[in-house]
Design an enzyme around this catalytic site. Structure first.
Site, mmCIF file in Angstrom:
data_model
loop_
_atom_site.group_PDB
_atom_site.id
_atom_site.type_symbol
_atom_site.label_atom_id
_atom_site.label_comp_id
_atom_site.label_asym_id
_atom_site.label_seq_id
_atom_site.Cartn_x
_atom_site.Cartn_y
_atom_site.Cartn_z
ATOM 1 N N GLU A 16 32.050 73.271 -39.421
ATOM 2 C CA GLU A 16 31.520 72.642 -40.442
ATOM 3 C C GLU A 16 32.115 72.920 -41.696
ATOM 4 O O GLU A 16 32.529 74.177 -41.812
ATOM 5 C CB GLU A 16 29.909 72.641 -40.504
ATOM 6 C CG GLU A 16 29.394 71.861 -41.939
ATOM 7 C CD GLU A 16 27.959 72.090 -41.900
ATOM 8 O OE1 GLU A 16 27.293 71.301 -41.014
ATOM 9 O OE2 GLU A 16 27.330 72.890 -42.658
ATOM 10 N N ALA A 50 22.925 67.163 -51.791
ATOM 11 C CA ALA A 50 21.793 66.215 -51.796
ATOM 12 C C ALA A 50 21.695 65.594 -53.328
ATOM 13 O O ALA A 50 21.261 64.447 -53.282
ATOM 14 C CB ALA A 50 20.606 67.190 -51.803
HETATM 15 P P1 FAD Z 1 13.598 64.371 -41.798
HETATM 16 O O1 FAD Z 1 14.106 63.923 -40.572
HETATM 17 O O2 FAD Z 1 13.130 63.370 -42.810
HETATM 18 O O3 FAD Z 1 12.424 65.488 -41.658
HETATM 19 C C1 FAD Z 1 12.086 66.172 -42.921
HETATM 20 C C2 FAD Z 1 10.636 66.308 -42.732
HETATM 21 O O4 FAD Z 1 9.587 65.486 -42.684
HETATM 22 C C3 FAD Z 1 10.237 67.084 -41.224
HETATM 23 O O5 FAD Z 1 9.083 68.258 -41.141
HETATM 24 C C4 FAD Z 1 9.641 65.927 -40.279
HETATM 25 O O6 FAD Z 1 9.014 66.400 -39.322
HETATM 26 C C5 FAD Z 1 8.960 65.181 -41.623
HETATM 27 N N1 FAD Z 1 9.046 63.604 -41.187
HETATM 28 C C6 FAD Z 1 9.835 62.970 -40.698
HETATM 29 N N2 FAD Z 1 9.538 61.515 -40.843
HETATM 30 C C7 FAD Z 1 8.018 61.781 -40.858
HETATM 31 C C8 FAD Z 1 7.155 60.578 -41.291
HETATM 32 N N3 FAD Z 1 7.409 59.322 -40.674
HETATM 33 N N4 FAD Z 1 5.791 61.178 -41.560
HETATM 34 C C9 FAD Z 1 5.565 62.344 -41.668
HETATM 35 N N5 FAD Z 1 6.482 63.380 -41.671
HETATM 36 C C10 FAD Z 1 7.706 62.888 -41.477
HETATM 37 N N6 FAD Z 1 21.351 68.925 -46.515
HETATM 38 C C11 FAD Z 1 22.121 68.449 -47.498
HETATM 39 O O7 FAD Z 1 21.716 68.348 -48.533
HETATM 40 N N7 FAD Z 1 23.312 68.175 -47.033
HETATM 41 C C12 FAD Z 1 23.800 68.053 -45.737
HETATM 42 O O8 FAD Z 1 25.019 67.944 -45.698
HETATM 43 C C13 FAD Z 1 22.886 68.829 -45.085
HETATM 44 N N8 FAD Z 1 23.352 68.924 -43.577
HETATM 45 C C14 FAD Z 1 22.396 69.424 -42.651
HETATM 46 C C15 FAD Z 1 22.841 69.440 -41.277
HETATM 47 C C16 FAD Z 1 21.922 70.060 -40.397
HETATM 48 C C17 FAD Z 1 22.572 70.126 -38.993
HETATM 49 C C18 FAD Z 1 20.866 70.187 -40.823
HETATM 50 C C19 FAD Z 1 19.919 71.000 -39.745
HETATM 51 C C20 FAD Z 1 20.248 70.027 -42.028
HETATM 52 C C21 FAD Z 1 21.327 69.620 -43.124
HETATM 53 N N9 FAD Z 1 20.663 69.752 -44.141
HETATM 54 C C22 FAD Z 1 21.729 69.188 -45.195
HETATM 55 C C23 FAD Z 1 19.670 70.093 -44.725
HETATM 56 C C24 FAD Z 1 18.531 69.113 -44.565
HETATM 57 O O9 FAD Z 1 18.670 67.970 -45.492
HETATM 58 C C25 FAD Z 1 16.931 69.687 -44.754
HETATM 59 O O10 FAD Z 1 16.721 70.442 -43.521
HETATM 60 C C26 FAD Z 1 16.029 68.727 -45.195
HETATM 61 O O11 FAD Z 1 14.932 69.291 -45.416
HETATM 62 C C27 FAD Z 1 15.542 67.718 -44.125
HETATM 63 O O12 FAD Z 1 16.432 67.133 -43.591
HETATM 64 P P2 FAD Z 1 16.149 65.892 -42.200
HETATM 65 O O13 FAD Z 1 17.282 65.083 -42.154
HETATM 66 O O14 FAD Z 1 16.101 66.798 -41.090
HETATM 67 O O15 FAD Z 1 14.599 65.231 -42.841
#
Ligand code: FAD
Length: 292
Positions: A16, A50
């Site tokens: 990455e 973000a």
């Molecule tokens: P989601 O999948 O939306 O999950 C977030 C939370 O919401 C979880 O607790 C989930 O259980 C909950 N949730 C999901 N759907 C629902 C629903 N329908 N109802 C209620 N709760 C729900 N951040 C950046 O800014 N830029 C990046 O490039 C970046 N790359 C990343 C790469 C990886 C591999 C990882 C693991 C993280 C990365 N992040 C990045 C950080 C990420 O944006 C954060 O961890 C963020 O808090 C959650 O993103 P997510 O896409 O997992 O969110």
């Protein structure tokens, strides 16, 4: 190349990189990217700010990785606080640039974002973005994030896995994990998600910790569990930069070998724009992995 075609029997590493915050540091990130690309990893991912401030750089670097260095690329995209129009514009730009793989993320909720009225947002969760990408009609291979130790906002693992399944059902074709320092947490997680019917490939994400400050930041960000074995290593070598770097790389290498030995095919390294660390890990595994 679509990443969904990559997950074969070959053991491989991917890396990455993150885009610069300002124009003046673009060249150093470009150099780091090029050096890492020379290792011929299975793919390279480029993170996305973000707040959107570095979004153009993400695309620029992802294009370089694909066209200049000939390495498959995965461009991250976050949706938190974005409008549908902005996301559509970004998707169009990515499509026109020939990007085939998108990591669909929500993005972190900063303290400022936490104070805004979230009910008015176009996107509340990553699943909303995944659905929009599918609806856009562009044929991206879509990845999503997953959390072996539970996402910090989740009440419990069952809820977290339920929402993870929604992302996969919406069109997410592979998952990359948050960093972890104890492989048993990943094996337990894999067991639970397979039991929940999530069958897409999972790419474990490994963060080589090469200095003590980095460990503090990583824990703060991910709330990862730190095994006693790793704490002892930081206690002993944390104040000696070269020794800590060597020990951190050895620890990450050890984790990766164990993952390969237990059936994982591709490991993603959070190499933090550090070609030296990427090179050393790859060299430690030279007779084990198969570069591109
Ligand atoms: P989601 O999948 O939306 O999950 C977030 C939370 O919401 C979880 O607790 C989930 O259980 C909950 N949730 C999901 N759907 C629902 C629903 N329908 N109802 C209620 N709760 C729900 N951040 C950046 O800014 N830029 C990046 O490039 C970046 N790359 C990343 C790469 C990886 C591999 C990882 C693991 C993280 C990365 N992040 C990045 C950080 C990420 O944006 C954060 O961890 C963020 O808090 C959650 O993103 P997510 O896409 O997992 O969110």
């Amino acid at each position: 190349m679509k990443l969904s075609t990559l997950f074969s029997d070959k053991l491989s590493l991917s890396f990455e990189v993150f885009p610069p915050k300002t124009n003046s540091s673009f060249d150093s990130v470009k150099f780091a990217t090029e050096e890492i690309a020379k290792l011929r990893p299975s793919f390279m991912s480029v993170t996305y700010g973000a707040g959107g401030g570095t979004s153009e750089y993400t695309l620029e670097i992802a294009k370089n990785i694909k066209y200049q260095y000939g390495v498959p690329t995965l461009a991250h995209l976050t949706c938190v606080s974005s409008t549908r129009e902005t996301v559509r514009e970004r998707l169009l730009k990515m499509h026109e640039a020939g990007i085939e793989n998108v990591m669909a993320l929500r993005g972190d909720l900063t303290p400022e974002l936490m104070e805004t009225d979230r009910s008015k947002w176009d996107y509340r969760y990553a699943v909303d973005l995944i659905r929009d990408i599918k609806e856009s009609g562009y044929d991206f291979c879509i990845g999503g994030a997953c959390y072996p130790e539970i996402h910090p906002e989740s009440a419990n693992q069952k809820e977290d896995i339920k929402h993870l399944k929604e992302k996969v059902d919406a069109g997410c074709q592979f998952l990359t994990t948050q960093m972890f320092f104890d492989n048993n947490l990943l094996y337990n997680f894999l067991y639970k998600i397979r039991e929940a019917g999530i069958t897409v490939p999972v790419i474990p994400g490994i963060m080589p910790i090469t200095n003590a400050n980095q460990l503090d930041r990583a824990i703060h960000l991910s709330e990862s569990f730190i095994p006693q074995r790793f704490k002892s290593l930081v206690d002993k070598f944390g104040s000696s930069p070269d020794a800590m770097k060597q020990a951190g790389i050895a620890y990450a290498t050890d984790q990766i070998i164990d993952l390969f030995a237990n059936g994982i095919k591709n490991v993603h390294i959070y190499s933090m724009n550090n070609p030296d660390v990427a090179q050393k890990i790859q060299s430690n595994l030279s007779d084990i992995i198969s570069p591109l």
